[in-house]
Design a protein around this motif. Structure first.
Motif, PDB file in Angstrom:
ATOM      1  N   THR A 139     -17.717 -33.501 -10.784  1.00 44.85           N
ATOM      2  CA  THR A 139     -17.921 -32.374  -9.873  1.00 44.85           C
ATOM      3  C   THR A 139     -16.748 -32.265  -8.900  1.00 44.85           C
ATOM      4  OG1 THR A 139     -19.071 -33.670  -8.194  1.00 44.85           O
ATOM      5  CG2 THR A 139     -20.419 -32.773  -9.991  1.00 44.85           C
ATOM      6  N   THR A 140     -16.930 -31.463  -7.878  1.00 44.39           N
ATOM      7  CA  THR A 140     -15.890 -31.279  -6.866  1.00 44.39           C
ATOM      8  C   THR A 140     -15.832 -32.437  -5.870  1.00 44.39           C
ATOM      9  OG1 THR A 140     -17.425 -29.975  -5.527  1.00 44.39           O
ATOM     10  CG2 THR A 140     -15.983 -28.763  -7.031  1.00 44.39           C
ATOM     11  N   THR A 172     -11.317 -27.022 -18.095  1.00 43.12           N
ATOM     12  CA  THR A 172     -11.104 -27.242 -16.674  1.00 43.12           C
ATOM     13  C   THR A 172     -10.167 -28.430 -16.457  1.00 43.12           C
ATOM     14  OG1 THR A 172     -13.333 -26.439 -16.221  1.00 43.12           O
ATOM     15  CG2 THR A 172     -12.281 -27.738 -14.493  1.00 43.12           C
ATOM     16  N   THR A 176      -8.378 -36.399  -5.024  1.00 39.76           N
ATOM     17  CA  THR A 176      -8.592 -34.981  -4.735  1.00 39.76           C
ATOM     18  C   THR A 176      -7.779 -34.174  -5.743  1.00 39.76           C
ATOM     19  OG1 THR A 176      -6.697 -34.726  -3.257  1.00 39.76           O
ATOM     20  CG2 THR A 176      -8.773 -35.470  -2.247  1.00 39.76           C
ATOM     21  N   THR A 177      -7.932 -32.862  -5.683  1.00 35.67           N
ATOM     22  CA  THR A 177      -7.128 -32.000  -6.550  1.00 35.67           C
ATOM     23  C   THR A 177      -5.673 -31.968  -6.104  1.00 35.67           C
ATOM     24  OG1 THR A 177      -7.745 -30.060  -5.251  1.00 35.67           O
ATOM     25  CG2 THR A 177      -9.098 -30.562  -7.185  1.00 35.67           C
ATOM     26  N   VAL A 214     -12.228 -35.777 -10.304  1.00 35.66           N
ATOM     27  CA  VAL A 214     -12.705 -34.642  -9.522  1.00 35.66           C
ATOM     28  C   VAL A 214     -12.188 -33.368 -10.186  1.00 35.66           C
ATOM     29  CG1 VAL A 214     -10.743 -34.597  -7.930  1.00 35.66           C
ATOM     30  CG2 VAL A 214     -12.964 -33.813  -7.140  1.00 35.66           C
ATOM     31  N   ALA A 217     -11.645 -28.901  -9.414  1.00 37.51           N
ATOM     32  CA  ALA A 217     -11.498 -27.947  -8.316  1.00 37.51           C
ATOM     33  C   ALA A 217     -12.757 -27.116  -8.100  1.00 37.51           C
ATOM     34  CB  ALA A 217     -10.305 -27.038  -8.565  1.00 37.51           C
ATOM     35  N   THR A 218     -13.398 -26.711  -9.191  1.00 39.51           N
ATOM     36  CA  THR A 218     -14.629 -25.914  -9.098  1.00 39.51           C
ATOM     37  C   THR A 218     -15.550 -26.274 -10.250  1.00 39.51           C
ATOM     38  OG1 THR A 218     -13.745 -24.102 -10.441  1.00 39.51           O
ATOM     39  CG2 THR A 218     -13.455 -23.937  -8.049  1.00 39.51           C
ATOM     40  N   THR A 275     -18.280 -27.907 -12.800  1.00 38.07           N
ATOM     41  CA  THR A 275     -18.557 -29.230 -13.360  1.00 38.07           C
ATOM     42  C   THR A 275     -17.839 -29.356 -14.693  1.00 38.07           C
ATOM     43  OG1 THR A 275     -20.745 -29.226 -12.329  1.00 38.07           O
ATOM     44  CG2 THR A 275     -20.410 -30.785 -14.117  1.00 38.07           C
TER      45      THR A 275
END
Length: 85
Positions: A9-10, A33, A43-44, A70, A72-73, A75
């Motif tokens: 997820t994010t 994705t 993080t992204t 992770v 960005a948007t 799942t």
């Protein structure tokens, strides 16, 4: 070997727990994705990029290290193949 699938997820999502041995692992993203890999603070912005078109990623996870992911948007499902414990 054993395989797992994790919904990323994010928020930083644990893919592989720490162990007391080095492990060769293989990771593959199952959709389009972009997935970002790293430690618990991934993080992204700071993560190692893994895209589906890249195929699988082989890496050695050192003793005591964990692996998180992770997106960005939304799942993303990520498959991990790792040695039996």
């Amino acid at each position: 070997m054993r395989s797992t699938q994790t919904s990323v997820t994010t928020a930083a999502t644990l893919l592989v727990e720490a162990d007391n041995v080095n492990r060769q692992i293989y990771i593959h993203s199952l959709s389009n994705t972009t997935v970002y890999l790293g430690g618990s603070t991934v993080t992204t912005s700071n993560g190692f990029v893994l895209e589906k078109d890249d195929g699988h990623l082989a890496l050695t996870l050192p003793i005591g290290e964990t692996l998180y992911a992770v997106v960005a948007t939304g799942t993303e499902t990520v498959s991990v193949l790792l040695p039996n414990e």
